[in-house]
Motif scaffolding. Structure first.
Motif, PDB file in Angstrom:
ATOM      1  N   ARG A  45       5.498  11.766  -1.368  1.00  8.91           N
ATOM      2  CA  ARG A  45       5.765  10.610  -0.471  1.00  8.91           C
ATOM      3  C   ARG A  45       5.097  10.389   0.980  1.00  8.91           C
ATOM      4  O   ARG A  45       4.601   9.361   1.383  1.00  8.91           O
ATOM      5  N   CYS A  46       4.965  11.680   1.627  1.00 11.87           N
ATOM      6  CA  CYS A  46       4.549  11.670   2.921  1.00 11.87           C
ATOM      7  C   CYS A  46       2.672  11.441   2.733  1.00 11.87           C
ATOM      8  O   CYS A  46       2.339  10.878   3.516  1.00 11.87           O
ATOM      9  N   LEU A  47       2.236  11.811   1.608  1.00 16.47           N
ATOM     10  CA  LEU A  47       0.831  11.787   1.184  1.00 16.47           C
ATOM     11  C   LEU A  47       0.397  10.175   1.421  1.00 16.47           C
ATOM     12  O   LEU A  47      -0.606   9.643   1.208  1.00 16.47           O
ATOM     13  N   ASN A  48       1.622   9.315   0.808  1.00 18.48           N
ATOM     14  CA  ASN A  48       1.324   7.770   0.419  1.00 18.48           C
ATOM     15  C   ASN A  48       2.092   6.990   1.847  1.00 18.48           C
ATOM     16  O   ASN A  48       2.191   5.927   1.502  1.00 18.48           O
ATOM     17  N   LEU A  49       2.605   7.821   2.692  1.00 20.30           N
ATOM     18  CA  LEU A  49       3.417   6.923   3.779  1.00 20.30           C
ATOM     19  C   LEU A  49       4.555   6.329   3.245  1.00 20.30           C
ATOM     20  O   LEU A  49       5.009   5.270   4.068  1.00 20.30           O
ATOM     21  N   LEU A  50       5.132   6.671   2.065  1.00 19.92           N
ATOM     22  CA  LEU A  50       6.314   6.087   1.767  1.00 19.92           C
ATOM     23  C   LEU A  50       7.460   6.897   2.616  1.00 19.92           C
ATOM     24  O   LEU A  50       8.385   6.324   2.897  1.00 19.92           O
ATOM     25  N   MET A  68      -3.835   4.121   9.513  1.00 22.33           N
ATOM     26  CA  MET A  68      -4.383   3.538   8.326  1.00 22.33           C
ATOM     27  C   MET A  68      -3.386   3.122   7.430  1.00 22.33           C
ATOM     28  O   MET A  68      -3.829   3.048   6.176  1.00 22.33           O
ATOM     29  N   GLU A  69      -2.405   2.271   7.845  1.00 27.86           N
ATOM     30  CA  GLU A  69      -1.371   2.011   6.751  1.00 27.86           C
ATOM     31  C   GLU A  69      -1.806   1.122   5.719  1.00 27.86           C
ATOM     32  O   GLU A  69      -1.658   1.547   4.325  1.00 27.86           O
ATOM     33  N   VAL A  70      -2.533   0.048   6.101  1.00 27.57           N
ATOM     34  CA  VAL A  70      -2.764  -0.926   4.853  1.00 27.57           C
ATOM     35  C   VAL A  70      -3.913  -0.414   4.189  1.00 27.57           C
ATOM     36  O   VAL A  70      -3.975  -0.391   2.798  1.00 27.57           O
ATOM     37  N   HIS A  71      -4.986   0.408   4.892  1.00 24.38           N
ATOM     38  CA  HIS A  71      -6.140   0.703   4.395  1.00 24.38           C
ATOM     39  C   HIS A  71      -5.690   1.905   3.344  1.00 24.38           C
ATOM     40  O   HIS A  71      -6.221   2.023   2.266  1.00 24.38           O
ATOM     41  N   LEU A  72      -4.699   2.445   3.742  1.00 20.95           N
ATOM     42  CA  LEU A  72      -4.448   3.845   2.959  1.00 20.95           C
ATOM     43  C   LEU A  72      -3.818   3.242   1.520  1.00 20.95           C
ATOM     44  O   LEU A  72      -4.100   3.770   0.662  1.00 20.95           O
ATOM     45  N   ARG A  73      -3.212   2.372   1.616  1.00 19.48           N
ATOM     46  CA  ARG A  73      -2.591   1.667   0.196  1.00 19.48           C
ATOM     47  C   ARG A  73      -3.705   1.437  -0.985  1.00 19.48           C
ATOM     48  O   ARG A  73      -3.364   1.774  -1.742  1.00 19.48           O
ATOM     49  N   LYS A  74      -4.928   1.240  -0.544  1.00 19.04           N
ATOM     50  CA  LYS A  74      -5.844   1.179  -1.418  1.00 19.04           C
ATOM     51  C   LYS A  74      -6.500   2.251  -1.819  1.00 19.04           C
ATOM     52  O   LYS A  74      -7.239   2.358  -3.027  1.00 19.04           O
ATOM     53  N   LYS A  75      -6.312   3.426  -1.121  1.00 21.25           N
ATOM     54  CA  LYS A  75      -6.978   4.636  -1.411  1.00 21.25           C
ATOM     55  C   LYS A  75      -6.219   5.563  -2.239  1.00 21.25           C
ATOM     56  O   LYS A  75      -6.522   6.251  -2.945  1.00 21.25           O
ATOM     57  N   VAL A  76      -4.806   5.415  -2.139  1.00 24.68           N
ATOM     58  CA  VAL A  76      -3.810   6.497  -2.647  1.00 24.68           C
ATOM     59  C   VAL A  76      -2.923   5.588  -3.696  1.00 24.68           C
ATOM     60  O   VAL A  76      -2.168   4.811  -3.184  1.00 24.68           O
ATOM     61  N   GLY A  77      -3.007   5.928  -5.050  1.00 25.30           N
ATOM     62  CA  GLY A  77      -2.189   5.134  -5.883  1.00 25.30           C
ATOM     63  C   GLY A  77      -1.138   6.187  -6.466  1.00 25.30           C
ATOM     64  O   GLY A  77      -1.148   7.160  -6.304  1.00 25.30           O
TER      65      GLY A  77
END
Ligand code: ADP
Ligand code: MG
Length: 237
Positions: A45-50, A68-77
């Motif tokens: 969850r830390c790896l995905n900013l949850l 990189m919050e919004v950007h990250l959502r696209k990179k990490v499923g």
């Protein structure tokens, strides 16, 4: 691709990640193994900013995760134990929702992509069904298609087969194996030791918030270095 350095996370006074340091390379398949409560889900969850970590750093392709919050959502499923599908949306709508909302992909294109993904997970005929009419294995395959629809560079799986009846475990593991073949970078928390041994490039063994072994699977499963890993494997194998 992902660089984790001295990662710490507390919930109140309970320190659940006590300084995790590891690197995840592009195309690697990592199995995260360890007893219940050892911090595996919190780590993912830390790896995905949850979850936001308290100390240390996580860098993805050199950028600090916190910038990189919004950007990250696209990179990490991410795929969860309990699927977390939107119950009021059809299978197709579940898969097309985020690409339309977040990536601003047009409806037609999102649907075309979604149908390809549903075909890849063997669910072409379920596009118009609602989650409540699917089996657990089917729901999890939709959840995988939904995560892939965002074209992530890394996929995180948190015990994707733990909530499934035994006869459905295989179909989900098969979809994951197919994904491994595409070269996807994957971090998989799992209790499926046979699967971990077969597909992973590295095993991260966690115990009590620490990364106790970061190991080649052949060595980890045959001849673990630490007593804690030995004791764990004796219980689960
Ligand atoms: P695992 O996935 O290995 O079973 P978790 O990461 O879920 O472990 O949990 C590690 C520890 O963190 C446990 O003691 C758990 O109770 C605690 N924990 C996890 N999430 C929360 C939360 N949101 N609030 C408080 N404590 C939490
Ligand atoms: Mg967990």
């Amino acid at each position: 691709m992902i660089d984790v350095n001295s990662l710490k996370k507390r919930f109140g006074s309970n320190e659940v990640l006590k300084g995790i340091t590891t690197k995840i390379n592009k195309g690697e398949v990592i199995a995260v193994i360890g007893p219940s409560g050892s911090g595996k889900s919190t780590f993912l969850r830390c790896l995905n900013l949850l979850e936001k970590h308290d100390e240390g750093s996580i860098k993805i392709e050199g950028s600090d995760i916190r910038s990189m919050e919004v950007h990250l959502r696209k990179k990490v499923g991410m795929v969860f134990q309990h699927f977390n599908l939107f119950p009021h949306l059809t299978v197709l709508e579940n898969v097309t929702f985020a690409p339309q909302q977040v990536l601003k992909v047009g409806k037609k294109e999102a649907e075309k992509d979604a149908l390809e993904l549903l075909s890849a997970v063997g669910l072409s005929d379920k596009a118009d069904s609602y989650p409540s009419n699917l089996s657990g294995g089917q729901k999890q395959r939709v959840a995988i298609a939904r995560a892939l629809a965002m074209k992530p560079e890394v996929m995180l799986f948190d015990e994707p087969t733990s909530a499934l009846d035994p006869e459905m475990v295989k179909e989900v593991l098969q979809v994951m194996k197919n994904l491994v073949k595409t070269g996807m970078t994957m971090v998989i928390v799992t209790h499926e030791m046979g699967f971990a041994k077969e597909v992973s490039d590295r095993v991260l063994f966690m115990d009590d918030g620490r990364l106790v072994e970061d190991q080649d699977p052949a060595i980890f499963f045959e001849n673990p270095r630490t007593e804690r890993a030995k004791a764990f494997l004796e219980k689960v194998l």
